[in-house]
Design a protein around this motif. Structure first.
Motif, mmCIF file in Angstrom:
data_model
loop_
_atom_site.group_PDB
_atom_site.id
_atom_site.type_symbol
_atom_site.label_atom_id
_atom_site.label_comp_id
_atom_site.label_asym_id
_atom_site.label_seq_id
_atom_site.Cartn_x
_atom_site.Cartn_y
_atom_site.Cartn_z
ATOM 1 N N CYS A 5 0.829 -1.208 0.000
ATOM 2 C CA CYS A 5 0.000 0.000 0.000
ATOM 3 C C CYS A 5 0.867 1.264 0.000
ATOM 4 O O CYS A 5 0.571 2.241 -0.704
ATOM 5 N N LYS A 6 1.950 1.247 0.761
ATOM 6 C CA LYS A 6 2.837 2.412 0.828
ATOM 7 C C LYS A 6 3.521 2.663 -0.500
ATOM 8 O O LYS A 6 3.788 3.826 -0.862
ATOM 9 N N VAL A 7 3.825 1.603 -1.242
ATOM 10 C CA VAL A 7 4.454 1.774 -2.557
ATOM 11 C C VAL A 7 3.557 2.604 -3.470
ATOM 12 O O VAL A 7 4.018 3.503 -4.179
ATOM 13 N N PHE A 8 2.264 2.322 -3.453
ATOM 14 C CA PHE A 8 1.334 3.065 -4.313
ATOM 15 C C PHE A 8 1.110 4.493 -3.827
ATOM 16 O O PHE A 8 0.715 5.365 -4.606
ATOM 17 N N ARG A 9 1.364 4.741 -2.545
ATOM 18 C CA ARG A 9 1.191 6.101 -2.029
ATOM 19 C C ARG A 9 2.482 6.916 -2.093
ATOM 20 O O ARG A 9 2.452 8.129 -2.300
ATOM 21 N N GLN A 10 3.629 6.244 -1.912
ATOM 22 C CA GLN A 10 4.895 6.967 -1.763
ATOM 23 C C GLN A 10 5.918 6.663 -2.849
ATOM 24 O O GLN A 10 6.944 7.323 -2.928
ATOM 25 N N GLY A 11 5.682 5.655 -3.662
ATOM 26 C CA GLY A 11 6.671 5.270 -4.659
ATOM 27 C C GLY A 11 7.575 4.165 -4.137
ATOM 28 O O GLY A 11 7.213 3.421 -3.216
ATOM 29 N N ASP A 12 8.760 4.052 -4.714
ATOM 30 C CA ASP A 12 9.697 2.986 -4.355
ATOM 31 C C ASP A 12 10.276 3.232 -2.962
ATOM 32 O O ASP A 12 11.112 4.117 -2.770
ATOM 33 N N ILE A 13 9.829 2.438 -1.997
ATOM 34 C CA ILE A 13 10.331 2.567 -0.618
ATOM 35 C C ILE A 13 11.173 1.357 -0.236
ATOM 36 O O ILE A 13 11.474 1.146 0.936
ATOM 37 N N SER A 14 11.582 0.552 -1.232
ATOM 38 C CA SER A 14 12.236 -0.730 -0.947
ATOM 39 C C SER A 14 13.567 -0.575 -0.210
ATOM 40 O O SER A 14 14.032 -1.531 0.423
ATOM 41 N N LYS A 15 14.189 0.616 -0.291
ATOM 42 C CA LYS A 15 15.468 0.840 0.401
ATOM 43 C C LYS A 15 15.308 1.663 1.677
ATOM 44 O O LYS A 15 16.293 2.009 2.332
ATOM 45 N N ASN A 16 14.080 1.974 2.026
ATOM 46 C CA ASN A 16 13.828 2.760 3.234
ATOM 47 C C ASN A 16 13.713 1.825 4.437
ATOM 48 O O ASN A 16 12.616 1.505 4.904
ATOM 49 N N PHE A 17 14.848 1.392 4.951
ATOM 50 C CA PHE A 17 14.848 0.429 6.043
ATOM 51 C C PHE A 17 14.492 1.049 7.392
ATOM 52 O O PHE A 17 14.424 0.343 8.400
ATOM 53 N N ALA A 18 14.285 2.350 7.405
ATOM 54 C CA ALA A 18 13.755 2.976 8.614
ATOM 55 C C ALA A 18 12.270 2.675 8.771
ATOM 56 O O ALA A 18 11.720 2.824 9.869
#
Length: 256
Positions: A93-106
């Protein structure tokens, strides 16, 4: 609190994402049907898996994420861990709202999904190392495994490439299915009656009437070699268990 329930499939999870956006909701949890609901659950919604909706979500993810990130999502699902659906659902769901978050390990959901995927990849590497084949009289090579995660789909390419000139079967005794390779084709198989199969699911050994006599000799030679190279003065049981966990021993020739 809003909770979604689904059938426990990847298509069901992707459909849940589609429905959440269509209904303008953000459920706190995604649970498999039959799982106990949390206290103070105000609203539940059952997701009905829909192939078309799931495909649309997957295609949407491919437009947002790299191939590596898409693979990690798929690999994490193979973990079969009960704690995965909710963070994976929120991740998508966050991917569709924020884009590529795959490297946001926070982000705790990204971190959890990534760590679970790494655990699965680690086990698929161990499967490649610890699988032991036995040869049947008809020339087919058999290996029985029982991994913690559903890693068979991740290792078939390795074995079909390495042993492409011989038929083989790798069977998961825990999940009751396997992959059979013959004539450069890999086929997913199941047995209607596992009690009738010509091998022991408990230890993976072929029955005496079907095992090749050459293979029996090779197994004995391998056990002898394994014992011969052991230097007792340098034995380190803790290190051995770290490199070769005990749960794999029951299917390994040198440990039988």
């Amino acid at each position: 609190m809003t909770v979604y329930t689904f059938d426990g499939t990847m298509d069901g999870l992707l459909t849940a994402v589609f429905d959440a956006f269509a209904l303008h909701e953000q459920p706190e949890q995604l649970l498999k049907t039959g799982d106990p609901l949390p206290l103070f659950c105000e609203h539940t919604y059952h997701v009905t898996s829909d192939d078309e909706k799931a495909q649309r979500v997957w295609v949407g993810l491919e437009k947002q994420l790299t191939c590596e990130a898409m693979r990690l999502i798929y690999v994490s699902w193979l973990s079969e861990l009960p704690e995965l659906p909710t963070p994976l659902f929120r991740y998508v769901c966050k991917v569709f709202r924020q884009g590529d978050i795959s490297k946001n390990f926070a982000d705790p959901d990204v971190l959890m999904v990534t760590n679970i995927a790494r655990r699965v990849l680690h086990e698929q590497l161990r499967m490649k190392q610890f699988i032991r084949f036995q040869k049947a009289k008809d020339g087919t090579y058999l290996a029985v495994v029982s991994p913690d995660h559903d890693v068979l789909p991740l290792i078939t390419d390795h074995f079909s490439d390495r042993f492409n000139d011989q038929p083989w079967l790798i069977y998961d005794a825990h999940r009751h299915y396997g992959f059979y390779y013959h004539d450069r084709k890999v086929i997913r198989i199941t047995f209607e009656d596992e009690a009738a199969v010509p091998f022991n699911l408990a230890n993976g050994k072929l029955n005496e009437e079907v095992i090749s006599s050459d293979d029996q000799l090779l197994q004995n030679l391998w056990r002898t070699y394994f014992k011969a190279i052991c230097i007792r003065e340098r034995m380190n049981p803790r290190k051995q268990l770290s490199d070769m966990p005990r749960r794999y021993w029951k299917y390994m020739t040198e440990k039988q």
